[in-house]
Design a protein around this motif. Structure first.
Motif, PDB file in Angstrom:
ATOM      1  N   SER A 491       0.704  -1.105  -0.111  1.00  0.00           N
ATOM      2  CA  SER A 491       0.130  -0.008   0.107  1.00  0.00           C
ATOM      3  C   SER A 491       0.867   1.234  -0.077  1.00  0.00           C
ATOM      4  O   SER A 491       1.965   1.195   0.423  1.00  0.00           O
ATOM      5  N   VAL A 492       0.422   2.447  -0.671  1.00  0.00           N
ATOM      6  CA  VAL A 492       0.935   3.566  -0.539  1.00  0.00           C
ATOM      7  C   VAL A 492      -0.095   4.818   0.050  1.00  0.00           C
ATOM      8  O   VAL A 492      -1.316   4.572  -0.300  1.00  0.00           O
ATOM      9  N   TYR A 493       0.448   5.638   0.793  1.00  0.00           N
ATOM     10  CA  TYR A 493      -0.635   6.533   1.504  1.00  0.00           C
ATOM     11  C   TYR A 493      -0.064   7.901   1.539  1.00  0.00           C
ATOM     12  O   TYR A 493       1.068   8.004   1.758  1.00  0.00           O
ATOM     13  N   ILE A 494      -0.832   8.883   1.501  1.00  0.00           N
ATOM     14  CA  ILE A 494      -0.656  10.069   2.122  1.00  0.00           C
ATOM     15  C   ILE A 494      -1.434  10.812   3.269  1.00  0.00           C
ATOM     16  O   ILE A 494      -2.716  10.165   3.190  1.00  0.00           O
ATOM     17  N   SER A 495      -1.117  11.438   3.935  1.00  0.00           N
ATOM     18  CA  SER A 495      -2.012  12.051   4.925  1.00  0.00           C
ATOM     19  C   SER A 495      -1.583  13.610   5.462  1.00  0.00           C
ATOM     20  O   SER A 495      -0.656  13.882   5.225  1.00  0.00           O
ATOM     21  N   VAL A 496      -2.746  14.175   5.957  1.00  0.00           N
ATOM     22  CA  VAL A 496      -2.244  15.528   6.333  1.00  0.00           C
ATOM     23  C   VAL A 496      -3.291  15.711   7.698  1.00  0.00           C
ATOM     24  O   VAL A 496      -4.325  15.189   7.740  1.00  0.00           O
ATOM     25  N   SER A 497      -2.716  15.871   8.677  1.00  0.00           N
ATOM     26  CA  SER A 497      -3.231  16.274   9.929  1.00  0.00           C
ATOM     27  C   SER A 497      -2.833  17.521  10.989  1.00  0.00           C
ATOM     28  O   SER A 497      -1.588  17.657  10.570  1.00  0.00           O
ATOM     29  N   ARG A 498      -3.640  17.913  11.684  1.00  0.00           N
ATOM     30  CA  ARG A 498      -3.301  18.873  12.683  1.00  0.00           C
ATOM     31  C   ARG A 498      -3.033  18.536  14.015  1.00  0.00           C
ATOM     32  O   ARG A 498      -4.117  17.663  14.426  1.00  0.00           O
ATOM     33  N   GLY A 499      -2.137  18.873  14.740  1.00  0.00           N
ATOM     34  CA  GLY A 499      -1.698  18.344  16.097  1.00  0.00           C
ATOM     35  C   GLY A 499      -1.874  19.543  17.050  1.00  0.00           C
ATOM     36  O   GLY A 499      -1.595  20.906  16.613  1.00  0.00           O
TER      37      GLY A 499
END
Length: 747
Positions: A491-499
């Protein structure tokens, strides 16, 4: 030499990169982890998801934990790339650095859960990990599901269940520094659907460092505790888990060696470079207990779980804050804290095209703290009288000791609502989540100074100062991931998140507040606008994390690896600065902005039967984009205390023995390396890259195991902490070479 070793290790890892992480099954004849495709990454909130989910995670099985000698969270440092916990100070010190993010004091950058219950105070992170079934280290912001103080990730610890093991477990260990550990646990299932476990542990150590002032051990430790677990389930999908745990810790601590030029007073050397020599006592004691209740019900189309906890922490820290034989000042910080949490989680069941999760979280904390700072003769002369401007009279105090006493009440509460939806479109999977988080903090302070004397014609009199500070924070924490699954193993993934890290109040500043009020009483700062709220309070820290990664495994289960790259934009960074107009004192404030980028890779390979090889590497480049300390501009400098490179490698080989009394001999060799680590914002001091080597030989039978081990076998000399107190530099050395033997019995 170190640079050459690092390059070779990196080259090996890159050669293995196409093999990528976590196959359906890694077949091995040694006592290693059996890695299956469906693993509980986080049992309640994320359910049974495959290891090729869009998250960067390191899973440590019970065998991994034993082989790496992990008895506390700091022992897991470097096993996961870009995950570093320096071992210094005392068990109160739980500084965690992940991908260049982290802080020495106050709020942590990573959250910790034990059996799905959040540990609410980072001063309780450094606890004994006995009878642990597995540890999961998730890197990157987990704030959408877990909220406050998880902008660097989450560590999930799961203790052994009576439904997993039934019988008696006994362990004993002896090692360097007269270190002794013992544990015993009983796992029982009196009924088919009801299980109990009781465990107890004790450890002690004489330490490795001595205070030359009185030739006493300064890092000794005594610790004991236990755990009691009840688990029950019925045939209608209802499960109840309850775990009660407690621990008592008593230790010396703070073996800080002087790192400057020899201090000479009246022709005599007071303290020389490299010496640990202080005249006032240092130590730390802690008592904790917690109870976590999880009630879960599986309905036809969804699962609902309630996670309720009560936690209590009582600790007492005593410091000779100048860490020299001179009588500057001492600090005592005595605190008690009660915490209650409730997490209500709803999650869809099944593997349909659309899946969802929703939850409500609430917590309440109430802490009391007593923090007296006592200035002694040298401190009064040099830090108070010595700061009076030329041309003004010098104060004369009636006592050679001054007390700056502070008492605090710190109630806080928070509520949150969160949701996450996942849609599968062929080989693509899209996930979007959001969390709304509200927190309110209060600080009731009551401060007192017993200073009395004269300042010219002005009388200096004792004074009190009290008040109330309030802060409220509201956060919106979104998350988005997109995953492409070529097959069940790739699998290949991208993510954007705020912490975010929570804001709060820096109580350590109140001795500085009282000094300023004393100076104002003498007219030294009569024209200064001294705002206590501005000096003590600080806002939350925020980050945006952008990540791309891949998980790949071979079809025969012998090769697996993870790889990820990331970019983090951190704003409102919580930093320690020098307020303008002051010659001494520091405060926590939102002074900085930084960016961090890097890469991680981890590989596990079984080249042939009974042999396992694990390699991981992490690189982080974290620099300030904005940071004005009040005295200097550090834009473009590397963020201190976080290592730029982390390397971990381990090879294990098992030899089968055809005997009833001995079934296997396992050989294991491990390597860890990290650096460089900068110690200040100027980047003028640093710890170069260093290497640590360990090995073990284990003799295994189904009911017992004897393991002989050694750590830092090359005797590498390195520093784990560097700081300044009253312009004097200090360091703590890393652990020297240690050897020992561990006995484990399963009946």
């Amino acid at each position: 030499m170190h640079r050459g070793i690092m390059k070779k290790a990196l080259a090996i890892i890159l050669l293995l990169a196409p093999l990528h992480l976590c196959a359906e099954e890694l077949k091995s004849g040694i006592d290693t982890v059996i890695m299956v495709d469906n693993v509980n990454v986080t049992a309640i909130k994320q359910g049974n998801i495959s290891r090729n989910a869009p998250v960067t995670a390191t899973l440590l099985s019970a065998a991994d934990i034993e082989r790496n000698g992990i008895s506390a969270l700091k022992d897991a440092s470097l096993v996961a790339p870009n995950f570093y916990i320096p071992d210094y100070g005392s068990r109160m010190t739980s500084s965690v650095y992940v991908r260049g993010l982290g802080a020495r004091i106050d709020q942590p950058v990573i959250g910790m859960n034990i059996d799905n219950v959040p540990v609410m105070n980072k001063e309780a992170y450094d606890l004994e990990l006995a009878d642990i079934e597995r540890i999961e280290i998730l890197r990157g912001p987990q704030s959408t599901l877990y909220g406050r103080n998880t902008m660097g990730g989450v560590v999930n610890v799961y203790t052994l269940s009576p439904f997993t093991y039934e019988g008696i477990r006994i362990g004993a260990e002896y090692g360097s520094g007269n270190t002794v550990k013992a544990r015993i646990s009983v796992y029982n299932r009196p009924f088919e659907r009801f299980g109990t476990s009781v465990s107890a542990f004790y450890s002690q150590s004489d330490g490795f460092y001595r205070n030359l002032y009185d030739n006493s051990a300064c890092d000794w430790e005594r610790m004991g505790g236990g755990r009691f677990k009840l688990q029950w389930y019925n045939t209608r999908g209802t499960r109840i888990d309850n775990t009660f745990a407690f621990s008592i810790t008593r230790q010396g601590g703070y073996p800080y060696a002087y790192a400057g030029e020899d201090i000479v007073e009246e022709g005599q050397t007071v303290i020389a470079n490299g010496e640990i020599r202080y005249n006032d006592p240092c130590g730390y004691s802690r008592t904790t207990f917690s109870d976590g209740l999880t009630v879960r019900h599986d309905a036809e189309h969804f699962t609902v779980a309630s996670i309720t906890s009560y936690q209590y922490l009582d600790d007492d820290m005593l410091l000779d804050q100048d860490f020299t034989p001179l009588s500057y000042f001492t600090l005592r910080q005595k605190r008690s804290e009660h915490s209650v949490t409730e997490d209500l989680v709803f999650r869809s069941r099944g593997t349909g095209r659309y899946r969802w999760l929703a939850g409500l979280f609430a917590f309440y904390k109430h802490g009391n703290m007593h923090a007296p700072v006592e200035f002694k003769q040298t401190g009064i002369e040099r830090l108070i009288v010595g700061n009076i401007p030329d041309g003004m009279p010098k104060p004369v105090f009636t006592s050679d000791e001054l007390l700056f006493d502070s008492r605090f009440k710190m109630p806080s509460f928070g509520v949150a609502a969160y949701h996450e939806s996942t849609v599968t479109l062929g080989k693509f999977e899209l996930t979007a989540g959001i969390r709304f988080d509200f927190e309110h903090d209060r600080l009731h302070y009551d401060c007192y100074s017993d200073a009395s004397g004269t300042f010219g014609t002005t009388a200096i009199e004792p004074f009190e100062h009290d008040g109330l500070l309030r802060k409220s924070f509201f956060e919106v924490l979104p998350k988005f991931t997109a995953t492409f699954r070529a097959n069940a193993r790739t699998s290949v993934y991208i993510s954007v998140s705020r912490g975010y890290k929570a804001g709060g109040f820096n109580t350590q500043m109140f001795s500085e507040v009282l000094q300023s009020l004393l100076m104002a009483q003498m007219g030294v700062y009569w024209n200064r606008d001294f705002d206590i709220d501005k000096v003590v309070a600080y806002k939350p820290e925020h980050s945006w994390n952008f990540e791309a990664g891949t998980h790949v495994a071979s079809s025969d289960g012998r090769f697996a690896a993870d790889a990820a790259i990331f970019y983090i934009d951190c704003r409102d960074q919580q930093l320690t600065v020098f307020p303008e107009g002051q010659t001494t004192g520091r405060m926590m404030t939102n002074a900085g902005r930084s960016r961090s980028f890097g890469a991680e890779i981890a590989s596990r390979i079984l080249p042939f039967e009974n042999f396992e090889l694990f390699l991981s590497y992490g690189y982080t480049n974290a620099r300030f984009r904005e940071f004005v300390s009040g005295r200097n501009d550090y834009a473009g400098r590397i963020v201190p205390y976080a290592p730029q490179h982390t390397v971990s490698a381990r090879a294990s080989y098992g030899v089968e023995i055809p005997a009833r009394w001995l079934e296997r001999i396992t050989f294991s060799v491990g390597y860890k390396g990290l650096g460089r680590i900068y110690w200040n914002e100027e980047n003028s001091l640093w710890q170069p890259y260093y290497s640590l080597l360990d090995c073990s030989v284990a003799f295994v039978q189904r009911h017992w195991k004897v393991e002989f081990w050694g750590r830092n076998l090359t005797g590498t000399r390195y520093d784990v902490f560097h700081f300044e107190s009253i312009s004097h530099p200090f360091v703590q050395r890393g652990r020297p070479r240690t050897i020992g033997v561990t006995l484990s019995v399963n009946l």
